[in-house]
Write a protein that holds these residues in place. Structure first.
Motif, short mmCIF file in Angstrom:
data_model
loop_
_atom_site.label_atom_id
_atom_site.label_comp_id
_atom_site.label_asym_id
_atom_site.label_seq_id
_atom_site.Cartn_x
_atom_site.Cartn_y
_atom_site.Cartn_z
N LEU A 266 0.84 -1.19 -0.15
CA LEU A 266 -0.03 -0.10 -0.11
C LEU A 266 0.86 1.43 -0.03
N CYS A 267 1.67 1.40 1.02
CA CYS A 267 2.78 2.38 0.95
C CYS A 267 3.36 2.73 -0.33
N HIS A 268 3.75 1.60 -0.90
CA HIS A 268 4.77 1.52 -2.33
C HIS A 268 3.77 2.13 -3.16
N ARG A 269 2.58 1.72 -3.40
CA ARG A 269 1.71 2.30 -4.50
C ARG A 269 1.36 3.65 -4.28
N GLN A 270 1.08 4.19 -2.90
CA GLN A 270 0.99 5.72 -2.89
C GLN A 270 1.97 6.37 -3.16
N PHE A 271 3.36 5.84 -2.96
CA PHE A 271 4.38 6.61 -3.14
C PHE A 271 4.78 6.96 -4.52
N LYS A 272 4.45 5.84 -5.36
CA LYS A 272 4.70 5.91 -6.70
C LYS A 272 3.37 6.84 -7.47
N GLN A 273 2.20 6.84 -6.61
CA GLN A 273 1.36 7.78 -7.35
C GLN A 273 1.52 9.25 -7.04
N PHE A 274 2.13 9.26 -5.92
CA PHE A 274 2.53 10.70 -5.26
C PHE A 274 3.63 11.25 -6.33
N LEU A 275 4.43 10.43 -6.76
CA LEU A 275 5.46 10.80 -7.57
C LEU A 275 5.01 11.25 -8.94
N LEU A 276 4.02 10.52 -9.29
CA LEU A 276 3.16 10.71 -10.66
C LEU A 276 2.51 11.86 -10.59
N ASP A 277 1.84 12.23 -9.64
CA ASP A 277 0.92 13.31 -9.33
C ASP A 277 1.79 14.64 -9.40
N ILE A 278 2.97 14.55 -8.75
CA ILE A 278 3.87 15.77 -8.98
C ILE A 278 4.63 15.93 -10.06
N GLN A 279 4.70 15.09 -10.91
CA GLN A 279 5.44 14.75 -12.05
C GLN A 279 6.96 14.80 -11.86
N ALA A 280 7.45 13.92 -10.88
CA ALA A 280 8.64 13.73 -10.52
C ALA A 280 9.61 13.36 -11.39
N GLU A 281 11.02 13.10 -11.26
CA GLU A 281 11.99 13.14 -12.62
C GLU A 281 11.98 11.50 -12.58
N TYR A 282 11.79 10.78 -11.30
CA TYR A 282 11.84 9.37 -11.48
C TYR A 282 10.47 8.83 -10.67
N GLU A 283 10.31 7.40 -11.21
CA GLU A 283 8.74 6.96 -10.83
C GLU A 283 8.82 6.10 -9.65
N ASP A 284 10.16 5.75 -9.02
CA ASP A 284 10.27 5.05 -7.80
C ASP A 284 11.68 5.23 -7.09
N VAL A 285 11.81 4.54 -6.02
CA VAL A 285 13.26 4.44 -5.51
C VAL A 285 13.71 2.99 -5.64
N LEU A 286 14.99 2.84 -5.53
CA LEU A 286 15.55 1.67 -5.96
C LEU A 286 16.23 0.86 -4.73
N TYR A 287 15.84 -0.75 -4.60
CA TYR A 287 16.32 -1.28 -3.61
C TYR A 287 17.85 -1.37 -3.51
N HIS A 288 18.44 -1.53 -2.38
CA HIS A 288 19.70 -1.74 -2.49
C HIS A 288 20.21 -3.24 -2.31
N ASN A 289 21.01 -4.01 -3.13
CA ASN A 289 21.51 -5.04 -3.09
C ASN A 289 22.82 -5.30 -2.91
N ASP A 290 23.43 -5.77 -1.82
CA ASP A 290 24.85 -5.73 -1.39
C ASP A 290 25.82 -6.40 -2.30
N VAL A 291 25.12 -7.44 -3.05
CA VAL A 291 25.73 -8.39 -3.80
C VAL A 291 26.23 -7.90 -5.30
N ARG A 292 25.14 -7.11 -5.70
CA ARG A 292 25.30 -6.35 -6.91
C ARG A 292 26.38 -5.25 -7.11
#
Length: 538
Positions: A266-292
């Motif tokens: 739910l929080c993730h959907r709301q955040f992506k919609q929030f970024l879409l509404d304000i026309q942010a530069e990116y659509e989402d944050v990225l997970y950090h994977n220590d192996v990559r």
């Protein structure tokens, strides 16, 4: 009354070799006479074979398999001729039809065998070769040891191919890995005295001083009259150096915030919609994977770019992130974003197939020079942050907070990072003279060269035509055109340098292909078929 259709009988693959039958369009067809049997029942198939084709019993083993291939080929040819006469427009569709379920598997086996035969024939001409080894566990908990080979012939032709995939069902100690590598090299009939080096990922079983794989390989080469060097993958060492800058006071709040946003749907959907509404530069944050390898820099860069939007969203959730209002913390974030960006650029330049060791080492030396430049610029009374765009942006946003006073701390951190690079890459530094002599023979003083190369090096320096060729041609083509009798020792050095791996990049790339092919819905893929698939893939 019993109904045959309800018994669920199936065509058995072993009937092809035992009775020369195949399955076409749900019919059991004899490959010899093209007749069909009414029911998928072994008694019927066996009776037809024994009563009409018992003369084929004299064929056994390989001869029987070859006969099966011939009969299938004849059947395909007959079908295609029939299609040409009846419906020629459907010819291509019929050509793509497989006769049996294991046809693709058999074709993969044949392609893999052909690649192996070609590699074996090329191996005979190798003057020198090195190996790259890495071990990982697949989804069925089998330890898979990848062995890549990089060989050079007398014409300076470089071949970089998968030598073998060895499956280990027991322990993975250094001596266990050595047995597997020895088996692969001996199977290819490659002479041990031509091995110039081995590169690994740095695991204890690989680099142990007494019983590590690298040590055992080098000892074996010495016993056979050769000399090999041990190298630790340049990319793995670069990643370890990058982890030297921990900056936990920055990373922990960033990762905590990213996990808070993405861990709940739910929080993730709301955040992506929030970024879409304000026309942010990116659509989402990225997970950090220590192996990559590039994950840390990518996650930080995305978080920094969306820091204002993230702060506003967390306020609406009643979970404000106080660090986003702290100028010093933001400056540390900006510095970490910039330095990890530089590290990611280095990592990307070190990746790729067929990269010679001198090319990789030049990228490493260039980065070391850049670090010294950063130290000087950040240590000035008026710090120069031209190469630290994020840090510069934060400093311009908070001019009254005197963030420039922090730059001396950043310079000290970069100096510590430079020291870590110098400490870790001692194995490459040990062969730096040979690398320089190989990549820039005209800039090396003959007095500093090995004794056996000095006279040839003087001849090389005094030849203006060769100096011109060195400037115009690629390094491989330059050495390829050197006179074999006049510059024998220099050519030998060039072949040794060209044969060395600089990283285990191909191993890591192949492990990704292995995980893609042997996944959770294909865990029963056997080791032999996995080896064939990866041999073709690489």
């Amino acid at each position: 009354r019993r109904k045959v259709d309800s018994e669920g009988r199936r065509f058995q693959d072993r009937w092809k070799v035992e009775y020369f039958f195949t399955e076409i369009e749900n019919h059991c067809v004899c490959l010899i006479c093209q007749e069909t049997v009414a029911v998928y029942k072994e008694f019927n198939v066996k009776r037809h074979y024994q009563s009409r084709h018992s003369t084929y019993d004299k064929l056994t083993g390989h001869d029987r398999s070859e006969k099966l291939k011939q009969l299938e080929a004849v059947l395909i040819e007959c079908v295609m001729k029939m299609v040409e006469n009846i419906c020629p427009e459907k010819k291509q569709e019929f050509a793509n039809i497989c006769l049996a379920r294991n046809t693709v598997a058999r074709r993969i086996e044949e392609i893999s065998s052909d690649i192996k035969r070609q590699l074996t024939s090329k191996g005979v001409d190798f003057d020198f070769f090195s190996i790259a080894c890495d071990e990982s566990t697949d989804l069925s908990d089998t330890a898979q040891l990848l062995i890549f080979m990089r060989g050079v012939d007398d014409e300076m032709n470089v071949t970089e191919e998968l030598l073998d995939l060895q499956s280990l069902t027991d322990q993975t100690r250094g001596k266990d890995l050595f047995v597997s590598v020895s088996s692969a090299i001996d199977d290819m009939k490659l002479p041990w005295n031509k091995v110039t080096g081995i590169i690994t990922d740095g695991a204890p079983a690989m680099v142990g001083e007494r019983s590590g794989l690298s040590t055992l390989i080098c000892n074996k080469v010495i016993e056979e009259g050769g000399k090999a060097i041990k190298l630790h993958c340049i990319i793995h060492q670069q990643v370890l150096c990058a982890k030297h800058l921990k900056y936990d006071h920055v990373m922990k709040p960033v990762l905590k915030t990213i996990n808070f946003i993405r861990s709940k749907a739910l929080c993730h959907r709301q955040f992506k919609q929030f970024l879409l509404d304000i026309q942010a530069e990116y659509e989402d944050v990225l997970y950090h994977n220590d192996v990559r390898w590039l994950s840390r820099g990518s996650a930080l860069q995305r978080f920094y770019s969306l820091r204002k939007e993230i702060g506003e969203f967390l306020e609406t959730k009643g979970q404000p992130m106080r660090e986003l209002s702290d100028p010093i913390w933001l400056a540390d974030l900006g510095f970490l974003v910039d330095i990890t960006k530089h590290l990611n650029v280095l990592n990307t330049s070190l990746q790729g197939k067929d990269a010679a060791v001198n090319q990789l080492y030049s990228h490493l030396k260039a980065f070391g020079t850049k670090l010294q430049l950063f130290i000087r610029q950040l240590s000035q009374t008026q710090p120069n942050t031209i190469h630290f765009s994020a840090l510069q942006e934060i400093m311009n946003s908070f001019p009254q907070d005197n963030i420039s006073a922090q730059t001396s701390r950043y310079a000290a951190d970069i100096a510590s990072l430079a020291g870590e690079f110098k400490r870790r890459f001692q194995d490459f530094a040990a062969i730096e003279k040979e690398i320089s002599l190989f990549s820039s023979p005209f800039s090396v003083d003959p007095d500093d060269a090995p004794d056996q190369l000095q006279l040839e090096l003087i001849e090389l320096h005094c030849d203006s035509e060769l100096r011109s060729r060195h400037q115009q041609l690629s390094l491989v083509n330059f050495y390829r055109q050197l006179d074999k009798s006049r510059f024998q020792e220099i050519r030998t050095l060039a072949k040794k340098m060209l044969s060395l791996f600089g990283s285990t990049y191909m191993c890591e790339k192949t492990f990704s292909a292995m995980n893609f092919n042997k996944n959770r819905v294909r865990t029963r893929l056997n080791d032999s078929h996995l080896r064939d698939i990866l041999r073709i893939k690489t």
